[in-house]
Motif scaffolding. Structure first.
Motif, mmCIF file in Angstrom:
data_model
loop_
_atom_site.group_PDB
_atom_site.id
_atom_site.type_symbol
_atom_site.label_atom_id
_atom_site.label_comp_id
_atom_site.label_asym_id
_atom_site.label_seq_id
_atom_site.Cartn_x
_atom_site.Cartn_y
_atom_site.Cartn_z
ATOM 1 N N VAL A 18 0.871 -1.178 0.000
ATOM 2 C CA VAL A 18 0.000 0.000 0.000
ATOM 3 C C VAL A 18 0.905 1.225 0.000
ATOM 4 O O VAL A 18 2.037 1.157 0.461
ATOM 5 C CB VAL A 18 -0.915 0.043 1.254
ATOM 6 C CG1 VAL A 18 -1.862 -1.120 1.266
ATOM 7 C CG2 VAL A 18 -0.125 0.121 2.524
ATOM 8 N N PRO A 19 0.433 2.358 -0.518
ATOM 9 C CA PRO A 19 1.262 3.568 -0.472
ATOM 10 C C PRO A 19 1.443 4.044 0.978
ATOM 11 O O PRO A 19 0.517 3.975 1.778
ATOM 12 C CB PRO A 19 0.478 4.601 -1.277
ATOM 13 C CG PRO A 19 -0.636 3.878 -1.923
ATOM 14 C CD PRO A 19 -0.809 2.572 -1.223
ATOM 15 N N ILE A 20 2.628 4.524 1.278
ATOM 16 C CA ILE A 20 2.949 5.062 2.597
ATOM 17 C C ILE A 20 3.376 6.505 2.388
ATOM 18 O O ILE A 20 4.318 6.772 1.657
ATOM 19 C CB ILE A 20 4.082 4.251 3.262
ATOM 20 C CG1 ILE A 20 3.653 2.786 3.408
ATOM 21 C CG2 ILE A 20 4.462 4.861 4.603
ATOM 22 C CD1 ILE A 20 4.797 1.867 3.727
ATOM 23 N N GLU A 21 2.669 7.423 3.029
ATOM 24 C CA GLU A 21 2.948 8.843 2.851
ATOM 25 C C GLU A 21 3.889 9.338 3.943
ATOM 26 O O GLU A 21 3.656 9.107 5.124
ATOM 27 C CB GLU A 21 1.632 9.605 2.905
ATOM 28 C CG GLU A 21 1.739 11.032 2.481
ATOM 29 C CD GLU A 21 0.375 11.676 2.400
ATOM 30 O OE1 GLU A 21 0.116 12.555 3.234
ATOM 31 O OE2 GLU A 21 -0.413 11.271 1.534
ATOM 32 N N VAL A 22 4.952 10.026 3.528
ATOM 33 C CA VAL A 22 5.953 10.561 4.448
ATOM 34 C C VAL A 22 6.044 12.064 4.215
ATOM 35 O O VAL A 22 6.351 12.503 3.115
ATOM 36 C CB VAL A 22 7.334 9.917 4.204
ATOM 37 C CG1 VAL A 22 8.363 10.464 5.177
ATOM 38 C CG2 VAL A 22 7.246 8.401 4.294
ATOM 39 N N THR A 23 5.747 12.848 5.254
ATOM 40 C CA THR A 23 5.753 14.300 5.130
ATOM 41 C C THR A 23 6.688 14.915 6.165
ATOM 42 O O THR A 23 6.544 14.643 7.358
ATOM 43 C CB THR A 23 4.326 14.855 5.359
ATOM 44 O OG1 THR A 23 3.435 14.185 4.469
ATOM 45 C CG2 THR A 23 4.274 16.345 5.131
ATOM 46 N N CYS A 132 12.331 15.623 10.989
ATOM 47 C CA CYS A 132 11.188 14.971 11.627
ATOM 48 C C CYS A 132 10.135 14.752 10.549
ATOM 49 O O CYS A 132 9.893 15.639 9.732
ATOM 50 C CB CYS A 132 10.613 15.834 12.748
ATOM 51 S SG CYS A 132 11.693 15.955 14.179
ATOM 52 N N VAL A 133 9.560 13.572 10.552
ATOM 53 C CA VAL A 133 8.568 13.230 9.536
ATOM 54 C C VAL A 133 7.335 12.621 10.172
ATOM 55 O O VAL A 133 7.394 12.071 11.272
ATOM 56 C CB VAL A 133 9.136 12.242 8.485
ATOM 57 C CG1 VAL A 133 10.249 12.874 7.682
ATOM 58 C CG2 VAL A 133 9.593 10.949 9.127
ATOM 59 N N LYS A 134 6.214 12.737 9.453
ATOM 60 C CA LYS A 134 4.983 12.053 9.822
ATOM 61 C C LYS A 134 4.778 10.982 8.763
ATOM 62 O O LYS A 134 4.794 11.271 7.564
ATOM 63 C CB LYS A 134 3.805 13.018 9.857
ATOM 64 C CG LYS A 134 2.492 12.339 10.228
ATOM 65 C CD LYS A 134 1.369 13.328 10.456
ATOM 66 C CE LYS A 134 0.978 13.996 9.171
ATOM 67 N NZ LYS A 134 -0.224 14.813 9.275
ATOM 68 N N ILE A 135 4.605 9.742 9.208
ATOM 69 C CA ILE A 135 4.464 8.606 8.303
ATOM 70 C C ILE A 135 3.079 8.018 8.529
ATOM 71 O O ILE A 135 2.759 7.605 9.642
ATOM 72 C CB ILE A 135 5.542 7.543 8.589
ATOM 73 C CG1 ILE A 135 6.930 8.182 8.494
ATOM 74 C CG2 ILE A 135 5.402 6.357 7.651
ATOM 75 C CD1 ILE A 135 8.022 7.388 9.173
ATOM 76 N N CYS A 136 2.251 8.011 7.478
ATOM 77 C CA CYS A 136 0.882 7.511 7.611
ATOM 78 C C CYS A 136 0.703 6.242 6.795
ATOM 79 O O CYS A 136 1.120 6.168 5.639
ATOM 80 C CB CYS A 136 -0.116 8.576 7.161
ATOM 81 S SG CYS A 136 -0.070 10.042 8.220
ATOM 82 N N TRP A 137 0.056 5.259 7.437
ATOM 83 C CA TRP A 137 -0.097 3.945 6.837
ATOM 84 C C TRP A 137 -1.301 3.281 7.488
ATOM 85 O O TRP A 137 -1.334 3.133 8.701
ATOM 86 C CB TRP A 137 1.175 3.165 7.101
ATOM 87 C CG TRP A 137 1.346 1.832 6.490
ATOM 88 C CD1 TRP A 137 0.694 1.299 5.428
ATOM 89 C CD2 TRP A 137 2.283 0.848 6.914
ATOM 90 N NE1 TRP A 137 1.183 0.051 5.168
ATOM 91 C CE2 TRP A 137 2.162 -0.252 6.061
ATOM 92 C CE3 TRP A 137 3.228 0.786 7.925
ATOM 93 C CZ2 TRP A 137 2.924 -1.398 6.192
ATOM 94 C CZ3 TRP A 137 3.988 -0.348 8.048
ATOM 95 C CH2 TRP A 137 3.845 -1.418 7.189
ATOM 96 N N PHE A 138 -2.303 2.911 6.726
ATOM 97 C CA PHE A 138 -3.508 2.265 7.239
ATOM 98 C C PHE A 138 -4.178 3.073 8.345
ATOM 99 O O PHE A 138 -4.651 2.521 9.332
ATOM 100 C CB PHE A 138 -3.217 0.860 7.750
ATOM 101 C CG PHE A 138 -2.980 -0.139 6.673
ATOM 102 C CD1 PHE A 138 -3.940 -0.388 5.714
ATOM 103 C CD2 PHE A 138 -1.792 -0.840 6.622
ATOM 104 C CE1 PHE A 138 -3.724 -1.325 4.725
ATOM 105 C CE2 PHE A 138 -1.566 -1.773 5.635
ATOM 106 C CZ PHE A 138 -2.534 -2.018 4.676
ATOM 107 N N GLY A 139 -4.196 4.394 8.227
ATOM 108 C CA GLY A 139 -4.871 5.220 9.210
ATOM 109 C C GLY A 139 -4.048 5.568 10.430
ATOM 110 O O GLY A 139 -4.448 6.399 11.218
ATOM 111 N N TYR A 140 -2.906 4.932 10.622
ATOM 112 C CA TYR A 140 -2.026 5.282 11.729
ATOM 113 C C TYR A 140 -1.028 6.316 11.225
ATOM 114 O O TYR A 140 -0.550 6.225 10.099
ATOM 115 C CB TYR A 140 -1.223 4.069 12.212
ATOM 116 C CG TYR A 140 -2.002 3.106 13.047
ATOM 117 C CD1 TYR A 140 -2.161 3.306 14.405
ATOM 118 C CD2 TYR A 140 -2.585 1.977 12.469
ATOM 119 C CE1 TYR A 140 -2.875 2.402 15.172
ATOM 120 C CE2 TYR A 140 -3.294 1.080 13.228
ATOM 121 C CZ TYR A 140 -3.438 1.294 14.587
ATOM 122 O OH TYR A 140 -4.139 0.408 15.342
ATOM 123 N N CYS A 141 -0.707 7.265 12.066
ATOM 124 C CA CYS A 141 0.347 8.213 11.740
ATOM 125 C C CYS A 141 1.382 8.156 12.846
ATOM 126 O O CYS A 141 1.058 8.237 14.031
ATOM 127 C CB CYS A 141 -0.207 9.625 11.597
ATOM 128 S SG CYS A 141 -1.212 9.827 10.110
#
Length: 166
Positions: A18-23, A132-141
């Motif tokens: 699944v895509p994993i978003e890193v901001t 510092c990053v926020k990593i979101c995956w399956f609704g968890y950040c």
């Protein structure tokens, strides 16, 4: 690695099952950094002074400059109070994030640096010293920070920002 067209230009999307978003998270320097008495700091035998913070969603991660004999030897990041234990899956994701961020990174700050360069180093802190990053995956950040000078994925303690909706 594919970049999303609808996200910030600095957002990275890792392709796993699944895509994993890193901001990257915003760094806020103290306004007082420009007013520091650099002469006095240069004469100090040792000092640890606050220079700004990352707003991570779970807490404010304070960043300190460590000064020894007129030189800034490193920046330290205060950990969140409630760290989470990382699963092997999260460790794998963080390893990939670290690799992707280092691949796109520019110049890495070399320490020690003279105290007189502290204000400009603080302005570069966001991407060249600590990230510092926020990593979101399956609704968890998950928020995590790492030392950009490190060649390995040495992450400081990570924290959960939000849990999935029931």
């Amino acid at each position: 690695m594919t970049r999303s067209r609808t996200r910030s230009p600095r957002t990275i999307v890792l392709q796993r099952s699944v895509p994993i978003e890193v901001t990257p998270l915003p760094f806020t320097p103290l306004e007082a950094v420009q007013s520091f008495d650099l002469g006095a700091l240069a004469r100090a035998k040792s000092a640890r002074i606050e220079v700004g913070h990352y707003e991570t969603g779970c807490c404010r991660r304070v960043v300190y400059a460590v000064i020894r004999k007129g030189m800034v030897t490193k920046f330290e990041l205060e950990p969140c109070k409630d760290p989470v234990k990382l699963t092997p899956e999260w460790k794998g994701v963080l390893r990939d994030v670290h690799k992707a961020l280092r691949a796109g990174g520019g110049k890495v700050e070399k320490f020690p640096i003279p105290v007189q360069q502290l204000p400009s180093a603080v302005m570069r802190l966001k991407y060249t010293i600590w990230v510092c990053v926020k990593i979101c995956w399956f609704g968890y950040c998950l928020t995590c920070c790492f030392d950009a000078n490190s060649r390995t994925s040495t992450w400081s303690k990570c924290s959960i920002v939000k849990a999935p909706n029931p």
